[in-house]
Design a protein around this motif. Sequence first.
Motif: not given
Lengths: 167, 138
Positions: B25-32
Amino acid sequence: MSITNVLKFNSTEDVKLLDARGPRFGALLTTIVLAATLVTGSLPLLIWQLGVFALGAFAGPQATPYAWIYRKFVKPRLSGDIPTEDSRPPQFAQVVGFLFALTATLAQLLDSIAVFTVAVSFALAAAFLNAVFNFCLGCEMYLRIARIRSAISMRKTPEDSYNLPNL
Amino acid sequence: MDNYLPILIVFTLATAYGLWYQRSRGQLKSKSSRAGKPALTASDIGQDLGSRVTLVQFSSAFCTPCRATRALLTDITTDLNDVVHVDIDAEKNLDLVRRLDVRSTPTTLVLNSAGIEVGRAVGAPKRADVMATLNGIK
């Protein structure tokens, strides 16, 4: 009403703010009571917790005896900034707890040990997660319930799919 | 006789879930962003997208971290005129929620200038992570 008003989350409406540590302390006491209930199968303990959940669900989280103990004995010993929260998320959790405790009580009265064990286990898990990990039950459950409910009502009456009943 | 097996199972499973919950929770995951379609357009959100980044937050009433997320993102975006923050009531916009597969609140999508989703945070993101993500988007 403009689309922006419909779309945007209304953060200016009047919300009751609580000391966020109160409900978490309540979750700790709930964990202890429900753990004892699960081990002993005690009906009086379960009915006590059912009553606490009922107060929290219908009168608000600040109306429970656990909130009273927090205000009377714990809060005076704490210092620092008071983290606040909207009263609705903990109240939602109390409603969910009430439903599980009610199921468990009926199961115990009807001698259904399996249903009793499962219902108390879920309520205990939620209280424990809240107390130890600051778990937000409303965040995880509410949108999923709303999605399922609208999917069901959309199948029945597509045009009324947005007129969901209040929980 | 007292039975300790159920409580053992509950505490074990709940602890495992709690540890995962706290980490994720709270992790900002980047997407291609390559080969992506716009997640949202100006007409979806009822206002223009940010000229560089749009932060689209989904909130609900029974959600404590939604308030903190709203305060944080509002604070970050006030000083940046090319970044827009939109807070959407998830319950009233279930069509968007389904389309974007939002499951819990708060969920924040990071859109680039074309409206393509380049990042997502489930739960309240940290200030440093949001700043780092914003700085990485041209």
